[in-house]
Design a protein around this motif. Structure first.
Motif, PDB file in Angstrom:
ATOM      1  N   ALA A  14      54.169 -59.072 -75.541  1.00  0.00           N
ATOM      2  CA  ALA A  14      54.732 -58.475 -74.325  1.00  0.00           C
ATOM      3  C   ALA A  14      53.644 -57.934 -73.408  1.00  0.00           C
ATOM      4  O   ALA A  14      53.843 -57.849 -72.186  1.00  0.00           O
ATOM      5  CB  ALA A  14      55.710 -57.359 -74.700  1.00  0.00           C
TER       6      ALA A  14
ATOM      7  N   SER B 197      52.766 -59.437 -70.110  1.00  0.00           N
ATOM      8  CA  SER B 197      53.625 -59.258 -68.937  1.00  0.00           C
ATOM      9  C   SER B 197      53.310 -57.978 -68.171  1.00  0.00           C
ATOM     10  O   SER B 197      53.982 -57.665 -67.188  1.00  0.00           O
ATOM     11  CB  SER B 197      55.094 -59.240 -69.371  1.00  0.00           C
TER      12      SER B 197
ATOM     13  N   ARG C 188      62.375 -52.367 -78.693  1.00  0.00           N
ATOM     14  CA  ARG C 188      63.169 -53.440 -78.076  1.00  0.00           C
ATOM     15  C   ARG C 188      64.394 -52.878 -77.360  1.00  0.00           C
ATOM     16  O   ARG C 188      64.572 -53.078 -76.154  1.00  0.00           O
ATOM     17  CB  ARG C 188      63.591 -54.454 -79.136  1.00  0.00           C
TER      18      ARG C 188
ATOM     19  N   GLN D   8      58.304 -57.233 -69.835  1.00  0.00           N
ATOM     20  CA  GLN D   8      58.471 -58.640 -70.191  1.00  0.00           C
ATOM     21  C   GLN D   8      59.845 -59.153 -69.780  1.00  0.00           C
ATOM     22  O   GLN D   8      59.968 -60.261 -69.256  1.00  0.00           O
ATOM     23  CB  GLN D   8      58.272 -58.804 -71.697  1.00  0.00           C
ATOM     24  N   TRP D   9      60.889 -58.354 -70.023  1.00  0.00           N
ATOM     25  CA  TRP D   9      62.258 -58.807 -69.823  1.00  0.00           C
ATOM     26  C   TRP D   9      62.829 -58.443 -68.459  1.00  0.00           C
ATOM     27  O   TRP D   9      63.743 -59.122 -67.986  1.00  0.00           O
ATOM     28  CB  TRP D   9      63.149 -58.220 -70.921  1.00  0.00           C
ATOM     29  N   HIS D  10      62.301 -57.413 -67.824  1.00  0.00           N
ATOM     30  CA  HIS D  10      62.851 -56.951 -66.540  1.00  0.00           C
ATOM     31  C   HIS D  10      61.717 -56.634 -65.565  1.00  0.00           C
ATOM     32  O   HIS D  10      61.602 -55.509 -65.071  1.00  0.00           O
ATOM     33  CB  HIS D  10      63.738 -55.714 -66.753  1.00  0.00           C
TER      34      HIS D  10
END
Length: 316
Positions: free
Chosen positions: A246, A249, A145, A186-188
């Protein structure tokens, strides 16, 4: 009575708690391992470079240039490892995986030589809290993470550095490095625009590997206790550190490979990640004939053909 039952029967509660604390602490506060070799040991010219993670943690790296090439592979390593690999033939690093037969050295530098000879520049770095890189988030592990910020930092560096910007980028992300890559996607997702492909050996979910570890220790019924001990160190529950979700993504061509009978995970975990990857350009290869996870990390230098073909296909 089975060996596992015998262990459960003979161990005192104090001994069991000591084992649970050791497993939780080993994950929650991963020890650094030494960098015993470098590219010069294999006849490669290289530069020592440093760049910040997305959140500013300083990351130490090697850049191995390939004259005339405009293609770059960025390598992300597993937990407890560093850009060199892992000195698992020496204590205390030998003890990390010895219970499952992972008591031999893993040297990644031959991988970089193979990539270099195949026509690639290589950027390989130590993730936060490991190798020579800086300490982040109090030194705790997170199953990929927080380390996702390091993956993003490496991409930002590659795009801004005068020598590297404009190069075609591919990723070689192992284990926690693979988890971190999926979390970063997933986040960026914007950071992966233009990244051509990824080769991802042996991603895993923390719950699965912790359950398997407890089985090896003969205390398989203590998973809930172990999860609580880990959560009190890192603040995350096991499933929050799984890349299975994740994987949905991941939008770039992805090559996964895994030791099928790896004693510290299950085939179903990697299969679930693979099944969740939405792109049609994906491949999963199982390694047979061993139960040692470390053999999966050495698979590229032993049989690199399929992975090199993957990079060649998508990094044109």
């Amino acid at each position: 009575m089975s060996t596992t039952q015998e262990q459960q029967h003979t161990r005192s509660e104090e001994e069991i708690q000591h084992l649970l604390d050791a497993v939780a602490g080993g994950f929650g506060h991963p020890i650094r391992s030494p960098i015993l070799k470098n590219p010069a040991d294999y006849g490669l010219e290289f530069e020592e470079v440093t760049f910040p993670s997305m959140d500013g943690v300083p990351l130490e790296a090697w850049y191995i240039p390939r004259e005339g090439s405009t293609k770059l592979i960025i390598a992300n390593h597993p937990l407890w490892f560093n850009r060199y690999g892992l000195a698992a033939h020496l204590e205390p690093w030998k003890s990390i995986g010895a219970l499952a037969g992972n008591d031999f050295e893993v040297d990644f530098v031959p991988d970089y030589r193979i990539l270099h000879e195949a026509g690639y520049n290589v950027l390989t770095y130590d993730m936060r809290n490991l190798g020579h890189s800086g300490t982040g988030n109090g030194g705790i592990g997170s199953g990929g993470r927080f380390e996702a910020r390091d993956v993003v930092g490496s991409l930002m560096y590659a795009r801004s550095n005068e020598k590297l910007k404009g190069m075609t980028i591919g990723l070689f992300s192992r284990c926690q490095g693979s988890n971190a890559t999926m979390f970063a996607m997933q986040w960026h997702p914007e950071q992966f625009e233009g990244v051509r492909c990824v080769v991802s050996p042996q991603p895993l979910s923390v719950r699965v590997t912790m359950q398997r570890t407890l089985e090896l220790l003969g205390i398989s019924d203590r998973i809930d206790e172990l999860e609580e001990k880990v959560r009190r160190i890192v603040s995350f529950r096991f499933d929050e550190m799984s890349p299975v979700e994740a994987a949905k993504s991941v939008t770039i061509p992805t090559f996964l490979y895994q030791v099928h009978d790896d004693l510290v995970t299950l085939p179903s975990d990697v299969q679930a990640m693979f099944d969740n990857i939405p792109t049609a350009e994906k491949k999963l290869v199982w390694i047979h004939g061993t139960t040692a996870r470390w053999d999966g990390y050495l698979h590229f230098q032993r049989e690199p053909e399929q992975m090199l073909e993957w990079f060649e296909t998508y990094m044109r």
